[in-house]
Design a protein around this motif. Sequence first.
Motif, short mmCIF file in Angstrom:
data_model
loop_
_atom_site.label_atom_id
_atom_site.label_comp_id
_atom_site.label_asym_id
_atom_site.label_seq_id
_atom_site.Cartn_x
_atom_site.Cartn_y
_atom_site.Cartn_z
N ASP A 204 92.77 -38.68 27.29
CA ASP A 204 91.95 -37.51 26.95
C ASP A 204 91.65 -36.64 28.17
O ASP A 204 90.85 -35.71 28.11
CB ASP A 204 90.65 -37.93 26.27
CG ASP A 204 89.74 -38.74 27.18
OD1 ASP A 204 90.13 -39.02 28.34
OD2 ASP A 204 88.63 -39.10 26.74
N GLY A 205 92.29 -36.96 29.32
CA GLY A 205 92.14 -36.12 30.51
C GLY A 205 91.00 -36.52 31.42
O GLY A 205 90.67 -35.77 32.35
N THR A 206 90.38 -37.67 31.18
CA THR A 206 89.28 -38.12 32.02
C THR A 206 89.81 -38.82 33.27
O THR A 206 90.62 -39.75 33.17
CB THR A 206 88.36 -39.09 31.25
OG1 THR A 206 87.85 -38.42 30.09
CG2 THR A 206 87.20 -39.55 32.13
N ILE A 207 89.36 -38.37 34.44
CA ILE A 207 89.80 -38.97 35.70
C ILE A 207 88.95 -40.20 35.99
O ILE A 207 87.72 -40.18 35.83
CB ILE A 207 89.72 -37.95 36.84
CG1 ILE A 207 90.79 -36.86 36.63
CG2 ILE A 207 89.92 -38.62 38.20
CD1 ILE A 207 90.78 -35.77 37.63
N GLU A 208 89.60 -41.25 36.44
CA GLU A 208 88.92 -42.50 36.77
C GLU A 208 89.27 -42.92 38.19
O GLU A 208 90.30 -42.52 38.73
CB GLU A 208 89.34 -43.61 35.80
CG GLU A 208 88.99 -43.33 34.34
CD GLU A 208 89.50 -44.42 33.41
OE1 GLU A 208 90.49 -45.09 33.79
OE2 GLU A 208 88.91 -44.61 32.33
N GLU B 64 84.82 -34.76 40.41
CA GLU B 64 86.28 -34.88 40.29
C GLU B 64 86.97 -33.60 40.75
O GLU B 64 87.95 -33.63 41.50
CB GLU B 64 86.71 -35.19 38.85
CG GLU B 64 86.05 -36.40 38.23
CD GLU B 64 84.92 -36.00 37.31
OE1 GLU B 64 83.96 -35.34 37.80
OE2 GLU B 64 84.98 -36.31 36.12
N GLU C 103 81.01 -43.07 37.86
CA GLU C 103 80.29 -43.43 36.63
C GLU C 103 78.90 -42.82 36.62
O GLU C 103 78.43 -42.31 35.60
CB GLU C 103 80.21 -44.95 36.51
CG GLU C 103 81.53 -45.62 36.20
CD GLU C 103 81.48 -47.12 36.33
OE1 GLU C 103 82.31 -47.81 35.71
OE2 GLU C 103 80.61 -47.65 37.06
N ILE D 252 94.16 -41.28 35.24
CA ILE D 252 93.66 -40.33 34.25
C ILE D 252 93.97 -40.87 32.86
O ILE D 252 95.05 -41.41 32.61
CB ILE D 252 94.29 -38.92 34.46
CG1 ILE D 252 93.65 -37.90 33.52
CG2 ILE D 252 95.81 -38.95 34.31
CD1 ILE D 252 94.01 -36.46 33.87
N THR D 253 92.99 -40.77 31.97
CA THR D 253 93.15 -41.31 30.62
C THR D 253 93.86 -40.30 29.72
O THR D 253 94.10 -39.15 30.12
CB THR D 253 91.78 -41.64 30.01
OG1 THR D 253 91.02 -40.43 29.88
CG2 THR D 253 91.01 -42.61 30.90
N LYS E 176 78.91 -39.01 35.94
CA LYS E 176 79.15 -38.61 34.55
C LYS E 176 77.89 -38.68 33.69
O LYS E 176 77.87 -38.16 32.57
CB LYS E 176 80.26 -39.49 33.96
CG LYS E 176 81.64 -39.20 34.56
CD LYS E 176 82.70 -40.11 33.99
CE LYS E 176 84.07 -39.78 34.58
NZ LYS E 176 85.13 -40.70 34.09
#
Length: 556
Positions: A549-553, A119, A6, A546-547, A9
């Motif tokens: 929209d392609g965001t890795i969490e 990431e 977090e 991964i969401t 980003k």
Amino acid sequence: MHTDLEISKKAPLLPIAEIGKKLNINAEDLIPYGKTKAKIPLTYIDKEKYSKNNLILVSAISPTPAGEGKTTMSIGLTEALNKIGKKTTVVLREPSLGPVFGIKGGATGGGYSQVLPMEDINLHFTGDFSAIEKSNNLLAALIDNNVQNKNNSLGIDPRTVTWKRVMDMNDRSLRNMIVGLGGTTSGVPRETGFDITAASEIMAILCLAENFSDLKKRLGNIFIGFTYNKEPIYARDLKAHGAMAALLKDAIMPNLVQTMEGNPAIIHGGPFANIAQGTNSIIATKTGLSLSDYVVTEAGFGFDLGAEKFFDIKCVSGRLSPKAVVLVATVRALKYHGGIAVADLQIENLEALEKGLANLEKHIENIGLFNILPVVAINKFTSDTDGEIDLIRKRCEKLGVTVEVADVWAHGGEGAIALAKDVVATVEANHVKFTPMYDWSLPVEEKIDIIAKKIYGAKAIDYTSKARANLRKIERLGLSGLPVCIAKTQKSLSDNPALLGRPKDFVVTVREIEIAAGAGFLVPITGDIMRMPGLPEHPASEKIDITDDGTIEGLF
């Protein structure tokens, strides 16, 4: 508290060409991997420049479950040096996917002291690990093919082959296996297994190679085993080294990324610190030193492992001369060495801290054996008390060592300004006369003896019958002049992970000595060394997602 992902980003990522510009790299020379990563051509290595610029090593006390934070401190120190006007690049190792998805999580620093894009760096990055894996496994396939091929066979005795396949994932079920089952067309059955990619000798070779010519020579020197006639077989005998080097065409070039504060970061290679040298590539270090006035780098585990190998193997091989050492310690880790359980480390305990300081003292003493006086960095945690910090400060002052508190997780470069000024003062005083621990030409047993007794504090070294047989084999092959890369637990100065603090009067047992002729060192094995880790009960992968929209969490 925000997670590292977090926080990462929140930092605006600059185009990689802008980062290259800070190092005077022409944009057209960079080999981009997307918008924020690039390869640097080897042509940017300049001997005249790298020989006169300043190499700073960040090391630490013996690792504990409480954490020490070498990478976080290395990045924070780099930010601080740039803030006080010193053109500085941080040069680090690449993370391995196995630990990222296993017990460790990411390896790009933490808090406001990170390298970005975290990431990408923690996952596939620029494909270096994949190339190393393919190069390693090509040799494995060629070995088994030659054993199978009766018309073009070198007469390899499959019982003597030690070369394993690798993959970059923690998978304990692959440690030991039998290949070649299924009949005569499917190979010759033999025992083998998988190591994790970071443990491959190819990784160690890549990180010690100076250029393509040196890379091919080292690959050709990989010792495979013996023929039925007891003659040694090397990768060059299989004509494997050319193709193996071709697979490493891009992987040999260091990777350029950036810190959270927009400063250059070079990340390249990731050999284990117990069975290999545990530091980034010579090429990456020399590239950084060619392009900036200061380079901050780190070596794996405590000073007794990664840093000793950094000095005695990497610096000697690459003709590098460090100008300063930063030794990272935490109040929590020192209390752990004083006998306190992890669950109680947040509670002030001056008695345990006093006891644990023996570990710090030994590492300070070890650094002095290389004719270097360290700067101690206390990596600050919120649970640290003034009394605990004051106790560490007074002990360091008694030892004549500079010490600073650095809060780089919470404040980035601002949290290490005082530390940066101390490092610069150390460099400019020019008192460091780096001297390796031993001459490579000494007998193998004498080299082991020097490290085990002086660095670890052992009273004696015991050799098993297998280790004695290995010594005779090494002598026969004419490899006694190689340096030693001792494999032992990182958890203790001894070869027993249960002995915390500063153990004394212990015996180190060398149970075997492996040959890494391509990398250019010998590996005395002490204790049980894991080359293919397993996953914990709850792997870090359970939190990674991964969401849409392609965001890795979930990376940390």
